[in-house]
Design a protein around this motif. Sequence first.
Motif, PDB file in Angstrom:
ATOM      1  N   GLN A  21      24.819  55.856  44.371  1.00 42.88           N
ATOM      2  CA  GLN A  21      24.540  54.656  43.632  1.00 42.88           C
ATOM      3  C   GLN A  21      23.088  54.708  43.161  1.00 42.88           C
ATOM      4  O   GLN A  21      22.353  55.630  43.458  1.00 42.88           O
ATOM      5  CB  GLN A  21      24.801  53.429  44.515  1.00 42.88           C
ATOM      6  CG  GLN A  21      26.293  53.176  44.754  1.00 42.88           C
ATOM      7  CD  GLN A  21      26.943  54.196  45.654  1.00 42.88           C
ATOM      8  OE1 GLN A  21      26.484  54.456  46.748  1.00 42.88           O
ATOM      9  NE2 GLN A  21      28.027  54.800  45.199  1.00 42.88           N
ATOM     10  N   ASP A  22      22.687  53.724  42.374  1.00 40.44           N
ATOM     11  CA  ASP A  22      21.334  53.684  41.826  1.00 40.44           C
ATOM     12  C   ASP A  22      20.299  53.815  42.936  1.00 40.44           C
ATOM     13  O   ASP A  22      20.508  53.367  44.049  1.00 40.44           O
ATOM     14  CB  ASP A  22      21.085  52.368  41.079  1.00 40.44           C
ATOM     15  CG  ASP A  22      21.893  52.269  39.800  1.00 40.44           C
ATOM     16  OD1 ASP A  22      22.356  53.316  39.312  1.00 40.44           O
ATOM     17  OD2 ASP A  22      22.051  51.151  39.294  1.00 40.44           O
ATOM     18  N   THR A  23      19.160  54.409  42.589  1.00 44.87           N
ATOM     19  CA  THR A  23      18.114  54.576  43.587  1.00 44.87           C
ATOM     20  C   THR A  23      17.343  53.292  43.829  1.00 44.87           C
ATOM     21  O   THR A  23      16.728  53.140  44.872  1.00 44.87           O
ATOM     22  CB  THR A  23      17.137  55.698  43.180  1.00 44.87           C
ATOM     23  OG1 THR A  23      16.631  55.393  41.874  1.00 44.87           O
ATOM     24  CG2 THR A  23      17.835  57.042  43.163  1.00 44.87           C
ATOM     25  N   ASP A  24      17.339  52.353  42.853  1.00 38.93           N
ATOM     26  CA  ASP A  24      16.716  51.066  43.161  1.00 38.93           C
ATOM     27  C   ASP A  24      17.656  50.337  44.118  1.00 38.93           C
ATOM     28  O   ASP A  24      18.846  50.544  44.108  1.00 38.93           O
ATOM     29  CB  ASP A  24      16.417  50.250  41.903  1.00 38.93           C
ATOM     30  CG  ASP A  24      17.645  49.916  41.078  1.00 38.93           C
ATOM     31  OD1 ASP A  24      18.709  50.505  41.303  1.00 38.93           O
ATOM     32  OD2 ASP A  24      17.535  49.060  40.182  1.00 38.93           O
ATOM     33  N   THR A  25      17.103  49.537  44.983  1.00 36.73           N
ATOM     34  CA  THR A  25      17.909  48.955  46.054  1.00 36.73           C
ATOM     35  C   THR A  25      18.580  47.663  45.612  1.00 36.73           C
ATOM     36  O   THR A  25      18.095  46.576  45.865  1.00 36.73           O
ATOM     37  CB  THR A  25      17.065  48.726  47.314  1.00 36.73           C
ATOM     38  OG1 THR A  25      15.889  48.011  46.938  1.00 36.73           O
ATOM     39  CG2 THR A  25      16.691  50.029  47.970  1.00 36.73           C
ATOM     40  N   PRO A  41      38.238  48.201  33.970  1.00 36.08           N
ATOM     41  CA  PRO A  41      37.362  47.462  33.048  1.00 36.08           C
ATOM     42  C   PRO A  41      36.909  46.112  33.611  1.00 36.08           C
ATOM     43  O   PRO A  41      35.765  45.711  33.404  1.00 36.08           O
ATOM     44  CB  PRO A  41      38.219  47.270  31.798  1.00 36.08           C
ATOM     45  CG  PRO A  41      39.299  48.285  31.893  1.00 36.08           C
ATOM     46  CD  PRO A  41      39.519  48.534  33.355  1.00 36.08           C
ATOM     47  N   LEU A  42      37.775  45.438  34.336  1.00 35.81           N
ATOM     48  CA  LEU A  42      37.407  44.150  34.919  1.00 35.81           C
ATOM     49  C   LEU A  42      36.329  44.329  35.975  1.00 35.81           C
ATOM     50  O   LEU A  42      35.389  43.535  36.065  1.00 35.81           O
ATOM     51  CB  LEU A  42      38.636  43.457  35.503  1.00 35.81           C
ATOM     52  CG  LEU A  42      39.560  42.767  34.491  1.00 35.81           C
ATOM     53  CD1 LEU A  42      40.151  43.719  33.483  1.00 35.81           C
ATOM     54  CD2 LEU A  42      40.659  42.018  35.212  1.00 35.81           C
ATOM     55  N   ALA A  43      36.452  45.387  36.767  1.00 36.78           N
ATOM     56  CA  ALA A  43      35.425  45.696  37.766  1.00 36.78           C
ATOM     57  C   ALA A  43      34.108  46.045  37.079  1.00 36.78           C
ATOM     58  O   ALA A  43      33.035  45.656  37.547  1.00 36.78           O
ATOM     59  CB  ALA A  43      35.891  46.844  38.656  1.00 36.78           C
ATOM     60  N   GLN A  44      34.172  46.751  35.969  1.00 39.66           N
ATOM     61  CA  GLN A  44      32.962  47.079  35.218  1.00 39.66           C
ATOM     62  C   GLN A  44      32.300  45.807  34.685  1.00 39.66           C
ATOM     63  O   GLN A  44      31.076  45.694  34.708  1.00 39.66           O
ATOM     64  CB  GLN A  44      33.280  48.044  34.080  1.00 39.66           C
ATOM     65  CG  GLN A  44      33.627  49.429  34.574  1.00 39.66           C
ATOM     66  CD  GLN A  44      34.107  50.343  33.471  1.00 39.66           C
ATOM     67  OE1 GLN A  44      34.862  49.946  32.592  1.00 39.66           O
ATOM     68  NE2 GLN A  44      33.674  51.597  33.523  1.00 39.66           N
ATOM     69  N   TYR A  45      33.096  44.854  34.210  1.00 43.26           N
ATOM     70  CA  TYR A  45      32.528  43.573  33.752  1.00 43.26           C
ATOM     71  C   TYR A  45      31.763  42.907  34.891  1.00 43.26           C
ATOM     72  O   TYR A  45      30.667  42.385  34.696  1.00 43.26           O
ATOM     73  CB  TYR A  45      33.619  42.607  33.278  1.00 43.26           C
ATOM     74  CG  TYR A  45      34.432  43.041  32.089  1.00 43.26           C
ATOM     75  CD1 TYR A  45      33.946  43.940  31.138  1.00 43.26           C
ATOM     76  CD2 TYR A  45      35.715  42.542  31.905  1.00 43.26           C
ATOM     77  CE1 TYR A  45      34.728  44.315  30.049  1.00 43.26           C
ATOM     78  CE2 TYR A  45      36.490  42.909  30.814  1.00 43.26           C
ATOM     79  CZ  TYR A  45      35.994  43.794  29.900  1.00 43.26           C
ATOM     80  OH  TYR A  45      36.759  44.157  28.817  1.00 43.26           O
ATOM     81  N   ALA A  46      32.375  42.911  36.081  1.00 39.05           N
ATOM     82  CA  ALA A  46      31.727  42.289  37.244  1.00 39.05           C
ATOM     83  C   ALA A  46      30.426  43.013  37.578  1.00 39.05           C
ATOM     84  O   ALA A  46      29.403  42.376  37.856  1.00 39.05           O
ATOM     85  CB  ALA A  46      32.675  42.296  38.444  1.00 39.05           C
ATOM     86  N   ASP A  51      24.717  42.888  37.888  1.00 42.38           N
ATOM     87  CA  ASP A  51      23.706  43.946  37.954  1.00 42.38           C
ATOM     88  C   ASP A  51      23.880  44.723  39.255  1.00 42.38           C
ATOM     89  O   ASP A  51      22.948  44.942  40.025  1.00 42.38           O
ATOM     90  CB  ASP A  51      22.288  43.381  37.840  1.00 42.38           C
ATOM     91  CG  ASP A  51      21.244  44.485  37.703  1.00 42.38           C
ATOM     92  OD1 ASP A  51      21.564  45.557  37.161  1.00 42.38           O
ATOM     93  OD2 ASP A  51      20.109  44.280  38.174  1.00 42.38           O
ATOM     94  N   ALA A  52      25.129  45.122  39.497  1.00 42.82           N
ATOM     95  CA  ALA A  52      25.517  45.753  40.754  1.00 42.82           C
ATOM     96  C   ALA A  52      25.714  47.251  40.584  1.00 42.82           C
ATOM     97  O   ALA A  52      25.942  47.742  39.473  1.00 42.82           O
ATOM     98  CB  ALA A  52      26.826  45.125  41.251  1.00 42.82           C
ATOM     99  N   ASP A  53      25.666  47.954  41.696  1.00 43.61           N
ATOM    100  CA  ASP A  53      26.098  49.340  41.710  1.00 43.61           C
ATOM    101  C   ASP A  53      27.613  49.352  41.571  1.00 43.61           C
ATOM    102  O   ASP A  53      28.294  48.368  41.897  1.00 43.61           O
ATOM    103  CB  ASP A  53      25.681  50.015  43.008  1.00 43.61           C
ATOM    104  CG  ASP A  53      24.189  50.325  43.056  1.00 43.61           C
ATOM    105  OD1 ASP A  53      23.532  50.361  41.988  1.00 43.61           O
ATOM    106  OD2 ASP A  53      23.677  50.532  44.164  1.00 43.61           O
ATOM    107  N   PHE A  54      28.162  50.470  41.099  1.00 45.72           N
ATOM    108  CA  PHE A  54      29.589  50.607  40.820  1.00 45.72           C
ATOM    109  C   PHE A  54      30.110  51.853  41.521  1.00 45.72           C
ATOM    110  O   PHE A  54      29.496  52.915  41.445  1.00 45.72           O
ATOM    111  CB  PHE A  54      29.790  50.727  39.310  1.00 45.72           C
ATOM    112  CG  PHE A  54      31.215  50.719  38.870  1.00 45.72           C
ATOM    113  CD1 PHE A  54      31.876  51.911  38.593  1.00 45.72           C
ATOM    114  CD2 PHE A  54      31.899  49.535  38.709  1.00 45.72           C
ATOM    115  CE1 PHE A  54      33.195  51.908  38.166  1.00 45.72           C
ATOM    116  CE2 PHE A  54      33.213  49.514  38.275  1.00 45.72           C
ATOM    117  CZ  PHE A  54      33.865  50.707  38.009  1.00 45.72           C
TER     118      PHE A  54
END
Length: 182
Positions: A21-25, A41-46, A51-54
Motif C-alpha cells: 500500500q502507499d508509503t504515506d500512513t 469499481p464501487l470499491a474504487q469509488y470508496a 483517500d484510502a489505500d486499495f
Amino acid sequence: MIQRSLAGITVSYPIGEPMNQDTDTKDTLVVVFSRTGQTKPLAQYAAVYLDADFFEIEAAVPYTDADIAYYTNCRADREQSAPTARPAIANEVTNMDQYSTVVIAYPIWHGQAPKIIYTFLESYDFSGKAIIPFCTSASSPLGTSATNLHTLAPDSARKDGRRFAAGTSQATIEAWLKEMGY
C-alpha cells in the motif's frame, strides 16, 4: 505482471509479490474481492472518496466462469455450502496494523460473502478496527452476510453494511459513506 488500476492510474506489480500500500500512513484500507469485476469499481469509488489505500484479494487458484456457474455443483456451490471452506489468497496486506478502518467489498454468493472473504478476515487481527462491509448483488440483499463477517473479527467495531447493485454510481457510494460519518 499484475495490473492495478485506480482512478485512471495503472500500476504494475510482479506476480507473486504482495501489493504494498502507499508509503504515506493512511489509516483506511478498502479491500475488494471481485471475480466478475462488478464489485471492484464501487470499491474504487470508496477508496478515492476516503483517500484510502486499495487492496484487491486474489485467489491463489483463480475462479473461472465455470467455478461460479451456480447450482451446477461448481466450486462456488461447494465452498459456500462447506462451513470450513477457506480458499487460499495469493497476496497479502503487508501493513494491516496501520489501518483503523477497513472497508470490505464483496459480491453475494448464495446469500453470503464468498468464503475467500472469511479467509481474509481470519488472516489478520482486526481488534479495535472499524470494519465496514458492503456487497454487490443483482437481487440478493445484504442479509446476514455482514453479521457473519463480524463474527470472524469479534474484537472489531461493527459498522452497518449495505447492498448495492452493479453499476451503482460514485455519487451513491459517496452519499452512503457520508451517512456513515466518513
